[in-house]
Design a protein around this motif. Structure first.
Motif, PDB file in Angstrom:
ATOM      1  N   ASP A  38     -36.782 -22.591 102.140  1.00  0.00           N
ATOM      2  CA  ASP A  38     -37.438 -23.128 101.318  1.00  0.00           C
ATOM      3  C   ASP A  38     -36.938 -22.964 100.040  1.00  0.00           C
ATOM      4  N   THR A  40     -38.139 -23.007  96.935  1.00  0.00           N
ATOM      5  CA  THR A  40     -38.729 -22.751  95.860  1.00  0.00           C
ATOM      6  C   THR A  40     -38.766 -21.170  96.131  1.00  0.00           C
ATOM      7  N   GLN A  41     -37.992 -20.565  96.904  1.00  0.00           N
ATOM      8  CA  GLN A  41     -37.865 -19.162  97.158  1.00  0.00           C
ATOM      9  C   GLN A  41     -36.428 -18.615  96.837  1.00  0.00           C
ATOM     10  N   ARG A  42     -36.229 -18.382  95.803  1.00  0.00           N
ATOM     11  CA  ARG A  42     -34.741 -17.952  95.237  1.00  0.00           C
ATOM     12  C   ARG A  42     -33.958 -17.138  96.101  1.00  0.00           C
ATOM     13  N   GLU A  75     -47.110 -28.054  91.567  1.00  0.00           N
ATOM     14  CA  GLU A  75     -46.261 -28.030  92.601  1.00  0.00           C
ATOM     15  C   GLU A  75     -44.960 -28.977  92.677  1.00  0.00           C
ATOM     16  N   LYS A  78     -42.567 -27.461  90.518  1.00  0.00           N
ATOM     17  CA  LYS A  78     -42.021 -26.101  91.365  1.00  0.00           C
ATOM     18  C   LYS A  78     -40.858 -26.503  92.248  1.00  0.00           C
ATOM     19  N   VAL A  79     -41.177 -27.657  93.104  1.00  0.00           N
ATOM     20  CA  VAL A  79     -39.857 -28.103  93.894  1.00  0.00           C
ATOM     21  C   VAL A  79     -38.797 -28.841  93.323  1.00  0.00           C
ATOM     22  N   GLU A  82     -37.950 -26.427  88.936  1.00  0.00           N
ATOM     23  CA  GLU A  82     -37.620 -24.985  89.041  1.00  0.00           C
ATOM     24  C   GLU A  82     -36.713 -24.582  90.315  1.00  0.00           C
ATOM     25  N   ALA A  83     -37.140 -25.018  91.538  1.00  0.00           N
ATOM     26  CA  ALA A  83     -36.317 -24.843  92.323  1.00  0.00           C
ATOM     27  C   ALA A  83     -34.905 -25.324  92.453  1.00  0.00           C
TER      28      ALA A  83
END
Length: 258
Positions: A38, A40-42, A75, A78-79, A82-83
């Motif tokens: 995922d 979005t999970q660093r 969202e 975010k994807v 940011e991700a």
């Protein structure tokens, strides 16, 4: 052996890369679907990069629902932004070249001619804004990158897309109401995947931004006609020109990429 990480490998483009592995025996692929990575999970990105020794990362992970992005911009950013920043930073730390797939929707559609990489982006919907934000973050954080903008992406085999939707509805006799208010260039995932692997991973292109689309400029209605003709359904299908097409998201009238 060149090692290639593919994120978002459960999408139509990621699955197309998987189809092509036998055509590129000199490349070693590590396919990561969303449930395995995922973006979005660093922390997950860090763990994957620490375990693998990659030369390239092809980012196919994205929030691609244009309509949903209007009501869920947070969202989408975010994807798509940011991700992507995390991917760029971590790729740089590990000496991995980042290849990022972007979109024609970074443009506003007001230009009469086809868009070039020199044209200034000006997105008119949240999806396009989030993708442009991702592009800028890559440019800011990782110099060894390729941004590949493409348009009207479809696979004949994988995913949910315009090509498969038209074909499915035509085969069961549903009425097909399609607009001609937008113009672009349909792009087959196989052509895009070959371009990325042949011209970028195995090629020697300078880092930077590229446009890739393999179809002729056309409207969605003309594309629907092409799909029906290709599959021998043009005489029996119920194709209707929809002049009152409405969407939540604003769409560029012309997003043809040169």
């Amino acid at each position: 052996m060149v090692s290639v990480l593919v994120t978002g490998s459960n999408g139509q483009l990621g699955l197309t890369f998987q189809d092509l592995t036998l055509d590129f025996p000199q490349l070693s692929f590590d396919f990561k679907p969303a449930d395995a990575l995922d973006i979005t999970q660093r922390k997950q990105i860090v763990e994957v990069f620490e375990k693998g020794k990659y030369d390239f990362c092809i980012n196919c992970a994205a929030f691609t629902n244009v309509e949903a992005a209007e009501s869920n911009a947070e969202e989408a950013f975010k994807v798509n932004a940011e991700a992507v920043k995390d991917l760029a930073q971590i790729s740089k730390q590990h000496g991995v070249v980042l290849i990022h797939v972007s979109t024609d929707y970074v443009f506003d559609g007001e230009k009469k001619d086809a868009y070039t990489v020199e044209d200034n982006p000006n997105p008119i919907n949240e999806y396009g804004k989030s993708k442009l934000a991702g592009e800028k973050l890559i440019q800011e954080w990782h110099s060894e990158h390729y941004i590949v903008r493409t348009s009207w992406l479809y696979s004949k085999r994988h995913g949910h897309n315009f090509y498969k939707t038209i074909l499915k509805k035509a085969l069961v006799g549903e009425e097909l109401r399609v607009t001609n208010a937008q113009k672009g260039r349909p792009t087959n995932t196989e052509a895009l995947a070959h371009f990325i692997l042949n011209e970028i991973v195995m090629g020697n292109k300078p880092f930077g931004t590229y446009h890739f689309a393999d179809g002729d400029p056309m409207t969605w209605h003309a594309f629907a006609e092409q799909i029906l003709e290709e599959n021998g359904l043009i005489e029996t299908a119920k194709l209707v020109l929809d002049t009152n097409y409405r969407t939540l998201a604003k769409r560029p009238k012309n997003s043809v990429l040169r």
